[in-house]
Design an enzyme around this catalytic site. Structure first.
Site, short mmCIF file in Angstrom:
data_model
loop_
_atom_site.label_atom_id
_atom_site.label_comp_id
_atom_site.label_asym_id
_atom_site.label_seq_id
_atom_site.Cartn_x
_atom_site.Cartn_y
_atom_site.Cartn_z
N ASP A 62 0.88 -1.16 0.00
CA ASP A 62 0.00 0.00 0.00
C ASP A 62 0.93 1.22 0.00
OD1 ASP A 62 -2.00 1.79 0.28
OD2 ASP A 62 -2.36 1.37 2.40
N TRP A 209 17.57 -6.72 -45.14
CA TRP A 209 17.72 -7.63 -46.27
C TRP A 209 19.21 -7.99 -46.43
CZ3 TRP A 209 19.83 -6.40 -51.33
CH2 TRP A 209 19.69 -7.46 -52.24
N ASP A 376 13.52 -20.92 -60.81
CA ASP A 376 13.21 -19.69 -60.04
C ASP A 376 12.47 -18.68 -60.92
OD1 ASP A 376 13.88 -17.22 -58.19
OD2 ASP A 376 14.46 -18.98 -57.06
N ASP A 377 12.49 -17.46 -60.51
CA ASP A 377 11.76 -16.36 -61.14
C ASP A 377 12.08 -16.26 -62.65
OD1 ASP A 377 10.34 -14.06 -61.47
OD2 ASP A 377 11.53 -12.84 -60.09
N LYS A 486 8.71 -22.83 -54.20
CA LYS A 486 9.32 -21.74 -53.43
C LYS A 486 8.34 -20.57 -53.47
CE LYS A 486 13.44 -18.75 -53.54
NZ LYS A 486 14.65 -18.46 -54.32
N TRP A 487 7.81 -20.21 -52.31
CA TRP A 487 6.76 -19.19 -52.20
C TRP A 487 7.40 -17.90 -51.73
CZ3 TRP A 487 1.18 -20.10 -52.17
CH2 TRP A 487 0.43 -18.96 -51.81
N ASP A 488 7.48 -16.93 -52.63
CA ASP A 488 8.24 -15.71 -52.32
C ASP A 488 7.31 -14.54 -52.00
OD1 ASP A 488 10.50 -14.15 -52.03
OD2 ASP A 488 11.37 -14.78 -53.94
N ASN A 490 8.20 -10.33 -52.06
CA ASN A 490 9.38 -9.48 -52.19
C ASN A 490 9.20 -7.99 -51.94
OD1 ASN A 490 11.66 -11.12 -52.68
ND2 ASN A 490 10.73 -11.74 -54.60
N ASP A 558 18.91 -13.95 -48.84
CA ASP A 558 19.41 -13.81 -50.21
C ASP A 558 20.93 -13.70 -50.22
OD1 ASP A 558 17.07 -14.05 -51.55
OD2 ASP A 558 16.76 -11.91 -51.90
C1 GLA Z 1 13.81 -13.04 -54.03
C2 GLA Z 1 14.31 -14.36 -53.51
C3 GLA Z 1 15.42 -14.88 -54.40
C4 GLA Z 1 14.89 -15.02 -55.81
C5 GLA Z 1 14.32 -13.70 -56.29
C6 GLA Z 1 13.64 -13.87 -57.62
O1 GLA Z 1 14.74 -12.05 -53.90
O2 GLA Z 1 14.73 -14.23 -52.20
O3 GLA Z 1 15.90 -16.10 -53.92
O4 GLA Z 1 13.91 -16.02 -55.83
O5 GLA Z 1 13.39 -13.17 -55.38
O6 GLA Z 1 13.13 -12.68 -58.08
#
Ligand code: GLA
Length: 739
Positions: A62, A209, A376-377, A486-488, A490, A558
């Site tokens: 108190d 990043w 990849d992309d 691979k599901w990104d 960004n 990355d």
């Molecule tokens: C991101 C991912 C990379 C690659 C690029 C492609 O930066 O982290 O590994 O897949 O996109 O655009």
């Protein structure tokens, strides 16, 4: 509530005469007190106590009139100094509250009194958010404590799920509107915990990043520390993980409390020390851009927090989190299955490839023993740079004349699995999707849409957009033999606003986005149980336990430079297991740092996690190919141990020139020691490295040199690290216990 498991095992007791709840795991106790029969107070969390005594458990004073009394009948206490289990605002507790609400009359005053509780012998799961689970035979039980505001019909249910054998407790909260009016939730923490004192240091994983999860350790002083993301992703910048460690705690000994939020969006954690040196810790959704209108009868659930307490230092805490994530969070076919060695064409080709280039890479990879090719992309629409086509998930036949199906078939006939990159949450302004639905992205009408990497984010708070993504991806995944995705993601969020929500509900947008995303992921992982999903967000921008719930591995960063990876992987391992970390060997000079390192250290770093290659294998010399062939052979021979063994940190890259970690099996019959040295120091004698976590009486054999050592020798005296000239060196030894 979803009932995950029926059982009668109880690791939770309500001790009526003492007015407290005792939650027990193998080595810990968590005690919640009931003060004056109505306030829920935090009693204790730490090493196991057999018989708690709540008279001593609650210290209350108190003080004076500047600590007002909430109760006019009993003016001996104030909430100002009472350790709360879920702090609320307006009745004499001046710390940041766990919950903030606003009623129809504009009042924000809340009182949460104990109403009732229930204990069930099972794990209670969440409705729409990822959560840890239990399996048959688990000794797990859940305590639910209902708190009610006596004036406004607000019901707050605190959930505690106690995993006895894992030494883990998870917490989450449900808020129910039991009134006839609207209640606005402005903040709902997943947990709140008041510690009696602030003799702690807090550890967070910060970065950016290509520099994710640096370990930052600071004393908890007076005032408030905020660990948060406002980026619409758990983020590269701050991970939703915080540890509170006693000052003398190091990797090997000392007390530490670890907290990890199962959430991939903006979050906030507060460490607040008041004038009495009491420390409040809260964690949950970031209230910065959140509020939720709860109508009569509606329920809001918070994300779950995983809590681990260890008296065996940071390695002890990490071991608890790792085994819990491996066994009770990660799901699906690949949960316990060895993960394939993959090659990814990103750093090999970027956007510049055609089918023959891809096949020539894959042929080299298959010849070297690589098991999975990841395209990849750049395979879809008119995507020849990052300026176009996100959203147009249709193969570019100019680049890949056989289409995805044909390419997958060609790769499969080389003896490799085929995987593909997608970034489904995004849309490029230069895309057919954007041209036909310019208002599907997150934006504020009449305001410029800020782009990140030339792209916009689809508004997943809108169901029709989620359904569209689900349909497009289902078509894609069904179109070919795709065994990995691979599901990104960004970019960070800006312009957070949804045209699908009323002006009143705009602050729900970000959380609704994640509910939408989790819904998509739940459905896709159900529809495609054979696909191995890897989550990515410009590398490790969403390396969080919620993503692990859907995808058992994450592209760690990355940054593929071996030296940068020492700190990235070391920091990541504080909370996350090594099988969850994608790690690839790439070309030199490294594309992110320009650094030149040997193939050996690039391999030795990547081969302590989930291994792969990301370079143009067709451009390597015969000698390099032979070295890679040997890396792959060695990794496959030791993969089970590497991916599923216990990971222990020995020497920190944050403290000097050397890094070391080891991976042992559970029974200590086999282990691998990884040692890395960054720069060569001239004219220095050889040094010993002392190992840990071995069986002291066992004899271990270096499987390469056949040299033998007893465990106590390795742990007490240590092993001599040989001389090697030059910078960026590594030394990896595989040991087996003598039969
Ligand atoms: C991101 C991912 C990379 C690659 C690029 C492609 O930066 O982290 O590994 O897949 O996109 O655009």
């Amino acid at each position: 509530m979803e009932e995950q498991l029926r059982g009668d095992y109880m690791s939770i007791k309500f001790i009526e005469d003492k007015g407290c709840f005792h939650l027990k795991t193998k080595n810990t106790s968590y005690i919640i007190g009931l003060f004056k029969g109505k306030y829920l107070v935090h009693g204790y969390w730490g090493g196991k106590i057999n018989d708690p005594n709540t008279d001593e458990m609650v210290i209350y004073e108190d003080f004076n009139s500047f600590s007002p009394n909430p109760d006019i009948e009993d003016k001996t206490y104030s909430l100002d100094t009472l350790n709360q289990e879920y702090g609320f605002y307006g009745k004499s507790d001046y710390r940041n509250p766990a919950i903030e609400v606003e009623y129809e009359n504009g009042s924000r005053i809340t009182e949460l009194y104990y109403e009732s509780h229930s204990i069930v012998g099972k794990k209670v799961g969440l409705r729409a958010l990822p959560s840890a689970y239990a399996v048959e035979g688990d000794r797990v039980s859940t305590l639910r404590i209902d708190l009610r505001d006596p004036v406004e019909s607000l019901l707050v249910s605190l959930y505690y799920c106690v995993y006895e054998d894992y030494d883990i407790i998870t917490r989450f909260v449900e808020v129910k509107n039991k009134s006839c009016g609207k209640i606005k939730l402005n903040n709902v923490s997943s947990l709140c915990m008041d510690f009696e004192e602030n003799e702690f240091e807090f550890i967070q994983l910060v970065g950016s990043w290509v520099r994710e999860r640096e370990i930052v350790r600071q004393p908890v002083g007076r005032g408030t520390h905020i660990i948060e993301s406002k980026r619409g992703a758990s983020s590269h910048h701050k991970n939703p993980f915080v540890a509170l460690a006693r000052r003398n705690t190091d990797e090997f000994q000392g007390q530490v409390y670890g907290f990890n939020l199962l959430y991939s969006g903006s979050f906030r954690s507060l460490i607040e020390v008041n004038a009495y040196n009491q420390m409040r810790f809260t964690m949950g959704l970031n209230p910065f851009n959140f509020s939720w209108n709860l109508f009569p009868g509606e329920v809001f659930e918070s994300p779950e927090v995983v809590m681990a307490y260890s008296q065996e230092g940071l390695n002890g805490m990490s071991r608890l989190l790792h085994s819990f994530y491996k066994e009770r969070l990660i799901r699906g076919e690949y949960k316990d299955r060895e993960r394939p060695i993959l090659m990814n064409n990103w750093e090999a080709t970027y956007f510049d490839f055609d089918e023959e280039k891809i096949i020539s890479l894959a042929k080299e990879g298959a010849d070297l023993g690589i098991e999975l090719f990841v395209l990849d992309d750049g395979w879809f629409g008119k995507r020849n740079s990052d300026k176009a086509s996100l959203g147009d998930w249709i193969v570019n036949r100019e680049k890949l004349s056989s289409g995805i199906e044909g390419l997958a078939h060609r790769i499969n006939s080389l003896g490799m699995k085929f995987g593909i990159w997608v970034e489904p949450e995004m849309v490029s302004p230069d895309s057919d999707l954007y041209r036909s639905h310019p208002d599907w992205c997150i934006h504020v009408p009449n305001r410029t849409k800020s782009e990140g990497r030339n792209q916009l984010i689809l508004d997943l708070s809108r169901r029709e957009i989620c359904n569209y993504i689900l349909e497009k991806l289902t078509n894609l995944f069904e179109s070919a033999n795709i065994e990995y995705v691979k599901w990104d993601m960004n970019r960070s969020m800006t312009d957070v606003y949804s045209i699908g929500l009323s002006s009143e509900d705009q602050r729900q947008m970000e959380h609704r986005y994640y509910l939408g995303l989790y819904g998509i992921l739940e459905e896709l992982t159900k529809r495609f149980p054979r696909i191995l999903f890897e989550s990515c967000c410009g590398g490790g921008g969403r390396f969080d336990p919620a993503m692990l719930f859907y995808m058992p591995q994450t592209w760690t960063s990355d940054n593929t430079d071996a030296i940068s990876r020492l700190s990235i992987q070391y920091g990541t391992s504080l909370a996350y297991p090594q099988a969850a970390m994608g790690a690839h060997v790439s070309i030199i000079p490294n594309h992110q740092t320009g650094r030149v390192t040997d193939l050996k250290i690039r391999g030795d770093v990547a081969m302590s996690a989930n291994f792969g290659y990301e370079l143009d294998l067709t451009k390597l010399s015969q000698g390099e190919k032979e070295e890679i062939r040997e890396q792959i052979r060695w990794y496959k021979a030791n993969r089970k141990l590497i991916q599923y063994g216990e990971f222990y940190r020995l020497k920190s890259p944050f403290h000097g020139n050397e890094t070391a970690w080891m991976i042992t099996d559970r029974d200590k019959t086999e282990f691998i020691l990884y040692y890395y040295r960054v720069l060569k120091t001239p004219n220095m004698p050889r040094r010993r490295l002392r190992l840990k976590y071995l069986d002291s009486g066992r004899e271990y054999i270096d499987t390469y040199t056949k040299r033998k050592y007893y465990g106590d020798v390795l742990m007490n005296l240590g092993i001599v690290i040989p001389h090697f000239p030059g910078d960026f060196k590594s030394h990896v030894i595989h040991f087996k216990a003598k039969e």
